[in-house]
Design an enzyme around this catalytic site. Structure first.
Site, PDB file in Angstrom:
ATOM      1  N   GLY A 198       1.605   5.240   0.295  1.00 40.69           N
ATOM      2  CA  GLY A 198       2.253   4.706   1.500  1.00 40.69           C
ATOM      3  C   GLY A 198       1.627   5.121   2.818  1.00 40.69           C
ATOM      4  O   GLY A 198       2.289   5.074   3.850  1.00 40.69           O
ATOM      5  N   SER A 199       0.334   5.500   2.804  1.00 44.39           N
ATOM      6  CA  SER A 199      -0.267   5.885   4.085  1.00 44.39           C
ATOM      7  C   SER A 199      -0.380   4.678   5.023  1.00 44.39           C
ATOM      8  O   SER A 199      -0.236   4.816   6.239  1.00 44.39           O
ATOM      9  CB  SER A 199      -1.627   6.565   3.886  1.00 44.39           C
ATOM     10  OG  SER A 199      -2.597   5.644   3.463  1.00 44.39           O
ATOM     11  N   ARG A 221       7.924 -13.511 -13.304  1.00 45.11           N
ATOM     12  CA  ARG A 221       7.717 -12.780 -12.044  1.00 45.11           C
ATOM     13  C   ARG A 221       8.770 -13.168 -11.001  1.00 45.11           C
ATOM     14  O   ARG A 221       9.205 -12.359 -10.190  1.00 45.11           O
ATOM     15  CB  ARG A 221       6.318 -13.090 -11.518  1.00 45.11           C
ATOM     16  CG  ARG A 221       5.950 -12.335 -10.264  1.00 45.11           C
ATOM     17  CD  ARG A 221       4.489 -12.488  -9.942  1.00 45.11           C
ATOM     18  NE  ARG A 221       3.661 -12.136 -11.094  1.00 45.11           N
ATOM     19  CZ  ARG A 221       3.331 -10.897 -11.424  1.00 45.11           C
ATOM     20  NH1 ARG A 221       3.752  -9.898 -10.703  1.00 45.11           N
ATOM     21  NH2 ARG A 221       2.586 -10.665 -12.487  1.00 45.11           N
ATOM     22  N   ARG A 236       0.859  -5.388  -7.489  1.00 41.51           N
ATOM     23  CA  ARG A 236       1.258  -6.535  -8.298  1.00 41.51           C
ATOM     24  C   ARG A 236       1.067  -7.811  -7.481  1.00 41.51           C
ATOM     25  O   ARG A 236       0.964  -7.747  -6.265  1.00 41.51           O
ATOM     26  CB  ARG A 236       2.748  -6.424  -8.660  1.00 41.51           C
ATOM     27  CG  ARG A 236       3.063  -5.487  -9.791  1.00 41.51           C
ATOM     28  CD  ARG A 236       4.529  -5.114  -9.778  1.00 41.51           C
ATOM     29  NE  ARG A 236       5.440  -6.255  -9.830  1.00 41.51           N
ATOM     30  CZ  ARG A 236       5.891  -6.825 -10.931  1.00 41.51           C
ATOM     31  NH1 ARG A 236       5.524  -6.378 -12.108  1.00 41.51           N
ATOM     32  NH2 ARG A 236       6.737  -7.839 -10.884  1.00 41.51           N
ATOM     33  N   HIS A 261      -6.628  -4.977   1.627  1.00 40.87           N
ATOM     34  CA  HIS A 261      -7.471  -4.700   0.461  1.00 40.87           C
ATOM     35  C   HIS A 261      -8.614  -3.777   0.893  1.00 40.87           C
ATOM     36  O   HIS A 261      -9.242  -4.025   1.928  1.00 40.87           O
ATOM     37  CB  HIS A 261      -8.023  -6.007  -0.122  1.00 40.87           C
ATOM     38  CG  HIS A 261      -8.844  -5.777  -1.341  1.00 40.87           C
ATOM     39  ND1 HIS A 261      -8.288  -5.401  -2.547  1.00 40.87           N
ATOM     40  CD2 HIS A 261     -10.188  -5.801  -1.531  1.00 40.87           C
ATOM     41  CE1 HIS A 261      -9.255  -5.226  -3.435  1.00 40.87           C
ATOM     42  NE2 HIS A 261     -10.411  -5.457  -2.847  1.00 40.87           N
TER      43      HIS A 261
HETATM   44  C1  GRF Z   1      -5.019   1.076   0.091  1.00 38.95           C
HETATM   45  O1  GRF Z   1      -6.374   1.396  -0.064  1.00 38.95           O
HETATM   46  C2  GRF Z   1      -4.824  -0.413   0.142  1.00 38.95           C
HETATM   47  O2  GRF Z   1      -5.896  -1.086   0.717  1.00 38.95           O
HETATM   48  C3  GRF Z   1      -4.721  -0.767  -1.318  1.00 38.95           C
HETATM   49  O3  GRF Z   1      -4.009   0.284  -1.891  1.00 38.95           O
HETATM   50  C4  GRF Z   1      -4.203   1.472  -1.134  1.00 38.95           C
HETATM   51  C5  GRF Z   1      -2.849   1.975  -0.767  1.00 38.95           C
HETATM   52  O4  GRF Z   1      -2.912   3.174  -0.071  1.00 38.95           O
HETATM   53  N1  GRF Z   1      -4.143  -2.072  -1.493  1.00 38.95           N
HETATM   54  P1  GRF Z   1      -1.601   3.719   0.644  1.00 38.95           P
HETATM   55  O5  GRF Z   1      -0.496   3.697  -0.415  1.00 38.95           O
HETATM   56  O6  GRF Z   1      -1.297   2.843   1.792  1.00 38.95           O
HETATM   57  O7  GRF Z   1      -1.947   5.126   1.041  1.00 38.95           O
END
Ligand code: GRF
Length: 211
Positions: free
Chosen positions: A14-15, A71, A97, A115
């Protein structure tokens, strides 16, 4: 101006969620947007701690319990929750997902994903590993609108970073993540300011912007 109500979906640390929350509280999204609710699909994921620490409501809806169902059944649950909080924009912040076409339509296409690579290269769950295996010299990150294919919808912002010979997944990952934390709030700000127009695959941004 009324604040844009954001709903977030996360599976992990969740950063990115936290960078958006902080931007809403004190950064470029202040008085423009607020995170109303987090939905997490993974028991024990740290994103829920981050939401709690910022007094953001969160709901755990375990996707594991829906594996044998279409889904859409899972997505209907999420739609219910996001509607309860009147969310207008949904951000996928490390949601591992796919969402259904029905989900995207429920929010008029206002669903964004981040991404950790330069799409359309290196889609999927192991972008940094694939980047290093392939030997490319630049990587980066992409914020895009979500469509019904994985890592595929119209691209809003991309940022490049160098890939060094000495990199491993962690060093590359943290170089990319630093920019993820900047480009996602910026994409949301452009959305709030109605500066994004989608023409088929192309997102036209009104005017210039800095990161
Ligand atoms: C990030 O690198 C994002 O691009 C990818 O998953 C990772 C999640 O990181 N989809 P965080 O949970 O936000 O720290």
């Amino acid at each position: 101006m009324t604040e844009l109500k954001i709903g977030a979906i996360a599976s992990g640390s969740g950063s990115n969620l936290e960078s958006i929350i902080k931007s809403c509280k004190t950064g470029i999204l202040k008085n423009k947007a607020s995170v109303e609710i987090l939905i997490c699909n993974k028991i024990g994921a740290f994103c829920m701690e981050r939401a709690k620490n910022h007094n953001i409501p969160y709901e755990l809806i375990e996707s594991n319990k829906y594996l044998h169902l279409p889904r859409e059944d899972y997505d209907k649950k999420m739609i219910e929750v996001f509607r309860k909080y009147s969310c207008e924009l949904i951000v996928l912040v490390g949601y591992m997902r796919l969402v259904s076409g029905m989900f995207i339509e429920a929010f008029n296409g206002n669903v964004m994903n981040i991404h950790p690579a330069l799409l359309p290269s290196f889609k999927g769950m192991h972008a940094h590993r694939d980047v290093l295996d392939y030997g490319v010299k630049v990587s980066g990150c992409t914020v895009h609108f979500v469509d019904n294919q994985s890592d595929h919808g119209p691209i809003i912002i991309q940022k490049c970073v160098p890939v060094y010979d000495t990199d491993n997944e962690d060093t590359l990952g943290s170089r990319v993540l630093e920019w993820e934390h900047k480009i996602f709030p910026k994409a949301i700000e452009l959305f709030c300011n109605k500066r994004l127009q989608i023409k088929e695959r192309l997102v036209i941004i009104d005017g210039e912007f800095d990161l």
